[in-house]
Design an enzyme around this catalytic site. Structure first.
Site, mmCIF file in Angstrom:
data_model
loop_
_atom_site.group_PDB
_atom_site.id
_atom_site.type_symbol
_atom_site.label_atom_id
_atom_site.label_comp_id
_atom_site.label_asym_id
_atom_site.label_seq_id
_atom_site.Cartn_x
_atom_site.Cartn_y
_atom_site.Cartn_z
ATOM 1 C CG HIS A 214 -2.029 1.111 0.900
ATOM 2 N ND1 HIS A 214 -3.096 0.939 0.051
ATOM 3 C CD2 HIS A 214 -2.116 2.385 1.334
ATOM 4 C CE1 HIS A 214 -3.807 2.054 -0.018
ATOM 5 N NE2 HIS A 214 -3.229 2.948 0.759
ATOM 6 C CE1 TYR B 188 -1.788 7.721 -0.426
ATOM 7 C CE2 TYR B 188 -1.410 5.531 0.470
ATOM 8 C CZ TYR B 188 -2.269 6.578 0.167
ATOM 9 O OH TYR B 188 -3.602 6.467 0.447
ATOM 10 C CG HIS C 236 -9.066 1.661 -6.999
ATOM 11 N ND1 HIS C 236 -9.328 2.971 -6.678
ATOM 12 C CD2 HIS C 236 -8.029 1.284 -6.192
ATOM 13 C CE1 HIS C 236 -8.503 3.376 -5.724
ATOM 14 N NE2 HIS C 236 -7.696 2.376 -5.421
ATOM 15 C CG PHE C 237 -3.800 -1.117 -9.758
ATOM 16 C CD1 PHE C 237 -3.168 -0.914 -8.552
ATOM 17 C CD2 PHE C 237 -3.036 -1.506 -10.848
ATOM 18 C CE1 PHE C 237 -1.795 -1.079 -8.430
ATOM 19 C CE2 PHE C 237 -1.669 -1.669 -10.739
ATOM 20 C CZ PHE C 237 -1.052 -1.459 -9.529
ATOM 21 C CG HIS C 238 -5.692 -0.203 -15.035
ATOM 22 N ND1 HIS C 238 -5.835 -1.411 -14.388
ATOM 23 C CD2 HIS C 238 -4.786 -0.406 -16.030
ATOM 24 C CE1 HIS C 238 -5.057 -2.318 -14.969
ATOM 25 N NE2 HIS C 238 -4.405 -1.726 -15.961
ATOM 26 N NE ARG D 59 -7.329 -8.086 -8.394
ATOM 27 C CZ ARG D 59 -6.567 -7.406 -7.532
ATOM 28 N NH1 ARG D 59 -6.908 -7.369 -6.250
ATOM 29 N NH2 ARG D 59 -5.488 -6.782 -7.936
ATOM 30 N NE ARG D 60 -4.408 -11.199 -8.003
ATOM 31 C CZ ARG D 60 -5.014 -10.912 -6.857
ATOM 32 N NH1 ARG D 60 -6.161 -11.484 -6.550
ATOM 33 N NH2 ARG D 60 -4.479 -10.058 -6.010
#
Length: 550
Positions: free
Chosen positions: A224, A228, A375-377, A440-441
């Site tokens: 996580h 950042y 969300h990650f993208h 996912r995956r």
């Protein structure tokens, strides 16, 4: 847009930074192509040639883009801003920087070779009990060690400046680079421990089994704050560079420093919110880390307030009237502003999606669905990467002694538009499909003709369309990059560094009391992880052997 030749970064520092950017763009090209093939396969309309597997592509895409592209670009950017704002690197620091670079590059080649040989199709999270070849883990270890060496070069340069300039606040960009370097070093301790003391001995056959929960917890201790580590260089651009580009001022130097300190404190002890549905971790500690996760929202909102305050103050100074009149005054024809601005806007829905993922009840709905990938993208592949593109449109020509021409500027804006459109289609389809339950995956599957799975297919086709548009954006970026690195007209491109709105503002020196902030960070980490980790060790189920499912 031009500055005197003596204000350019030292040529040897520029050469070191450019070496990092060359590796980053190779990772972008290869990882982006793998991502395109993924979306095409997932649509059900394309089959891979014999010998290439979907999960091999997924690993190439994740490792090269999420780990290699970002790490090399960020270190190159950090070294550039330190050299620019506090002076050239010392000879010793420059040598350390090159040692770090080559250590990371060799490690990258080792890990990539194993993935390409289909010996490490373990995805970018390399979760146990999937077991990769030992050389893969050894390569990742070298990437981490190399980044520490480069980080040490940066910190030693900063330390030397502090000794010479006692009682003075360091330049804002250098301060931000130091915070992000410290965050990275502290965060990577977790992944270094699991790779060196769990995964590598296990892959070498020195131990028969592995504590899966411990390895995943150590990974998310790193995973996580990694977000950042990606995001803070974008914030560096938003806070300091963008105000200069638009002709405005930094809203508040002290506010910017405070937000970075808060990120250092609260971004690391929050990894358990990625493990809300993981058995074996007491819910009390998950709850605690969810609270700490929501505290990270505070510096993000501070950043939004500062940025739009800067935009409005600039617009008003140009005669803007009305509630949103300032919006029209912004330099939309300048790729250095427009491309990162798209990334800023994307962070609004991206941040909202992060709140969903970190909420225990809402996480039950989206956990392990392709919503999380969407969300990650939005966060990394849109907000962060678009800002990195915007940075490179002025930094690359500054380092190479060339200029961003009017033609290249227009092409850069077109590239940003392709990226925004492609990502909106792809990420939007991922979010919707995730709410419908698409996992996912996973590769293309109708799950035996399941009616629910058939509902996902149109969205998977939309992902392929968006992915194709994105790949066009990658091609356009590579064209602009090559031009700026080798063929654009010679000149002196500006390295934009903004000034604070109040010239007499003196940032409190407590922001650079590193013993205090590192001490508080360590205390928060120990508080959030000590008891859960003791539980994981004491109450561990039988360990797992390794599996190779490809």
């Amino acid at each position: 847009m031009t500055k005197a030749i003596e204000e350019r970064i030292h040529p040897l520092d520029a050469k070191l930074a450019m070496a990092h950017f060359y590796v980053a763009i190779i990772a972008l090209a290869l990882g982006g192509f793998a991502g395109l093939l993924q979306t095409l396969v997932r649509s059900g309309r394309v089959e891979l040639p014999a010998g290439i597997t979907y999960y091999q592509l997924l690993t190439v895409h994740g490792v090269l883009l999420a780990l290699i592209l970002t790490t090399f670009f960020i270190i190159g950017f950090h070294l550039s801003v330190v050299s620019k704002t506090i002076g050239p690197l010392t000879k010793r620091a420059r040598i350390s920087g090159w040692i770090g670079f080559w250590t990371m590059t060799v490690g990258t080649a080792m890990a990539a070779l194993m993935v390409l040989l289909n010996e490490a199709s373990v995805l970018y999270t390399f979760y146990a009990p999937l077991q990769a070849h030992p050389i893969f883990y050894g390569g990742l270890t070298l990437v981490i060690v190399g980044s520490w060496i480069s980080g040490g070069a940066l910190l030693s340069t900063y330390h030397k400046w502090r000794k010479i300039n006692r009682g003075q606040a360091s330049p804002l960009l250098s301060f931000m680079a130091v915070v992000n370097t410290l965050l990275w070093i502290v965060a990577t301790i977790g992944v270094a421990v699991t790779v060196l003391f769990q995964l590598l001995p296990w892959a070498l056959g020195w131990v028969d089994s592995i504590n899966i929960l411990a390895s995943r917890t150590l990974f998310w201790y790193f995973g996580h704050p990694l977000v950042y580590f990606w995001l803070l260089p974008a914030y560096m651009c938003w806070y300091v560079v963008i105000p200069k580009i638009i002709g405005g001022k930094i809203f508040s130097d002290s506010l910017a420093r405070m937000s970075f300190i808060l990120f250092l404190l609260f971004s690391i002890p929050v990894g358990l919110h990625h493990q809300l549905l993981e058995p074996g971790i007491d819910p009390v500690w998950k709850y605690l880390q969810v609270i700490l996760t929501f505290l990270v929202v505070i510096p993000s909102l501070m950043t939004a307030f500062s940025l739009f305050g800067t935009f409005e103050k600039y617009g008003r100074s140009q005669g803007a009237t009305g509630l949103f009149g300032w919006f029209k005054k912004l330099p939309w024809g300048d790729a250095r502003f427009t491309v990162p601005f798209i990334g800023m806007v994307a962070f609004i829905p991206a941040g909202a999606g992060g709140l969903v993922n970190a909420s225990n009840q809402l996480n039950q709905v989206v956990h392990n669905t392709i919503w999380v990938t969407g969300h990650f993208h939005l966060t990394l592949a849109t907000s962060v990467i678009l800002t990195f593109f915007g940075i490179s449109y002025w930094l690359i020509p500054h380092l190479t002694g060339r200029t961003l021409t009017t033609k290249l500027n227009k092409l850069a804006i077109i590239q940003g538009m392709f990226w925004a459109i492609g990502m909106s289609i792809m990420s939007g389809a991922m979010h919707i499909a995730g709410l419908l339950g698409a996992p996912r995956r996973s590769s293309y599957s109708t799950y035996g003709g399941s009616s629910q799975a058939m509902d996902w297919i149109p969205y998977q086709i939309a992902q392929a369309i968006g992915g194709t548009i994105l790949f066009i954006g990658i091609i356009l970026y590579i064209i602009v990059f090559i031009q700026l690195a080798f063929f654009a007209p010679k000149g002196n491109e500006e390295f934009p560094v903004g000034e604070a709105s109040h010239a007499d503002e003196t940032p409190p020196l407590i922001f650079e009391n590193w013993k205090l902030w590192i001490g508080i960070t360590a205390a928060l980490i120990l508080f959030a992880y000590t008891i859960p980790f003791i539980d994981i060790i004491q109450n561990a189920p039988p360990g797992s052997k390794g599996f190779k499912l490809w």
